[in-house]
Design an enzyme around this catalytic site. Structure first.
Site, mmCIF file in Angstrom:
data_model
loop_
_atom_site.group_PDB
_atom_site.id
_atom_site.type_symbol
_atom_site.label_atom_id
_atom_site.label_comp_id
_atom_site.label_asym_id
_atom_site.label_seq_id
_atom_site.Cartn_x
_atom_site.Cartn_y
_atom_site.Cartn_z
ATOM 1 N N HIS A 101 -2.950 -1.384 9.608
ATOM 2 C CA HIS A 101 -2.674 -2.645 9.573
ATOM 3 C C HIS A 101 -1.453 -2.718 10.740
ATOM 4 O O HIS A 101 -0.530 -1.679 10.813
ATOM 5 C CB HIS A 101 -2.297 -3.347 8.512
ATOM 6 N N GLU A 142 0.601 -1.350 -0.025
ATOM 7 C CA GLU A 142 0.047 0.082 0.046
ATOM 8 C C GLU A 142 0.762 1.267 0.057
ATOM 9 O O GLU A 142 0.420 2.310 0.656
ATOM 10 C CB GLU A 142 -1.060 -0.136 1.232
#
Length: 389
Positions: A255, A32
């Site tokens: 995360h 990401e």
């Protein structure tokens, strides 16, 4: 993080860079990192401790995958998954990211490492998971990619956001078909979030409603590994971050990071890398995966039929308009004014519908072919397993 959209993006990238420089890992796998400027900033910041790096480019936005290493990167390869969501699902956006698996080859003390980093399609809704067939195709392609590119390696490492729970059919298929071991399950020592969860409710960047059925959070980020040749690999320690960064009011990411310490040792004979080393009931897993892919195939066939029918109707509307226009020009409707504005608007509408429906029909035709191909591969894999259990 997505430029202009992600909250406090630059601050979090700076925190991640500080943490990586402080920890001094041998290898870092990131997902990401959608902004190449963020990658460039990290590359400059980490150049002293991680002199070797690679950014994998794919899709419209980019794969978001990059690797930082203390050791020279000898080779790289990128494989973009054949299915990755739908271009018209703009609120999810996975299709634009070009989800992929990246491979870097590294040699450390004479040991050849094939290191894979990936990010699979997100789930969004567990009860009605419309993307499950696509994620299973990705899991299968990932497993096949690892199997067919790792034969010359001594050790295989896979890290990334797999967007699958440990009990999901996709992760069982991946582990069973490749023989990869889960670092969390194998670790001698663990420190971090309970049950190794990497998406937790008390993270300010997570969507709380998605985690309501899971009060502790979910584990969807993994480090998997195996020895291919005459080596053994053991996970001595596994850690995760646990929310906010030290001394800050925000976490590094939505995360939690996963950090593993692996011990690699040469053994007398080559490691057994046959199919099914990590999943004794592999035939049942392949059957389950094939069933889910079949469900997705039938849904894609219905979508292809619907969009094809819509394109035909739009074409018929255009033909009717053309006939009406020709009739007017031939004098068949003499004495009646020709409604140019309404005729033009209807024509533009029909052309728009025709182009949209044709584009979607072509997309779903490709989707059908990819699902058919995967189902056929799973059928052949199942037959091989049944003939040679």
């Amino acid at each position: 993080a997505i430029r202009y959209l992600s909250k406090r993006r630059q601050e979090r990238v700076r925190l991640i860079g500080d943490m990586l420089r402080q920890e001094g890992f041998d290898l870092v796998l990131l997902q990401e990192v959608w902004s190449e400027r963020d990658y460039s900033d990290l590359k400059v910041k980490l150049g002293g401790c991680y002199p070797f790096s690679h950014y994998f480019r794919s899709g419209v936005i980019g794969s978001g995958l990059c690797v930082f290493s203390r050791f020279p990167i000898l080779d790289t390869l990128l494989y973009q998954y054949s299915l990755n969501g739908y271009p018209y699902m703009l609120q999810h956006g996975d299709w634009f990211c070009g989800k992929s698996v990246g491979l870097v080859v590294i040699k450390i003390s004479g040991i050849v490492f094939n290191v894979y980093v990936t990010h699979l399609h997100a789930e969004y809704c567990r009860e009605k998971d419309a993307y499950l067939p696509h994620r299973l195709v990705q899991a299968w392609e990932l497993a096949q990619f690892i199997r067919h590119t790792s034969k010359a390696a001594d050790v295989v490492l896979l890290g990334g956001d797999l967007n699958m729970h440990p009990e999901d059919v996709g992760i069982r298929l991946l582990r069973g078909w490749t023989g990869l071991r889960d670092a969390f399950a194998e670790a001698t020592r663990f420190e971090g979030c309970e049950d190794g969860c990497t998406l937790i409710p008390n993270n300010c960047f997570t969507v709380k409603t998605e985690l309501l059925p899971f009060p502790l959070g979910i584990r969807i980020d993994y480090i998997l590994y195996k020895a291919v040749s005459s080596f053994t690999v053991k996970c001595k320690e596994l850690k995760t971050t646990t929310g906010t960064a030290p001394g800050m009011d925000i976490p590094f990411s939505d995360h939690e990071a996963v950090m593993a310490t692996l011990h690699i040792q040469r053994q007398g004979q080559a490691a057994d890398s046959n199919l099914g080393t990590a999943e004794p009931m592999l035939a049942d897993v392949v059957t389950e995966a094939r069933t889910e892919v079949g469900v997705g195939l039938r849904a894609a066939q219905r979508q292809r039929y619907s969009t094809g029918r819509m394109a035909v109707l739009a074409l018929l509307l255009l033909l009717l308009q053309a006939a009406a226009a020709l009739g007017t020009l031939a004098g068949l409707a003499a004495g009646q004014p020709f409604p140019k504005l309404s005729f033009s608007l209807l024509a533009f509408f029909a052309i728009g519908i025709l182009l949209l429906a044709t584009g979607l029909h072509l997309f779903h035709t490709i989707e059908v072919k990819m699902l058919q191909g995967t189902e056929e591969q799973l059928r052949m894999a199942l037959r091989a397993l049944q003939e040679h259990p």
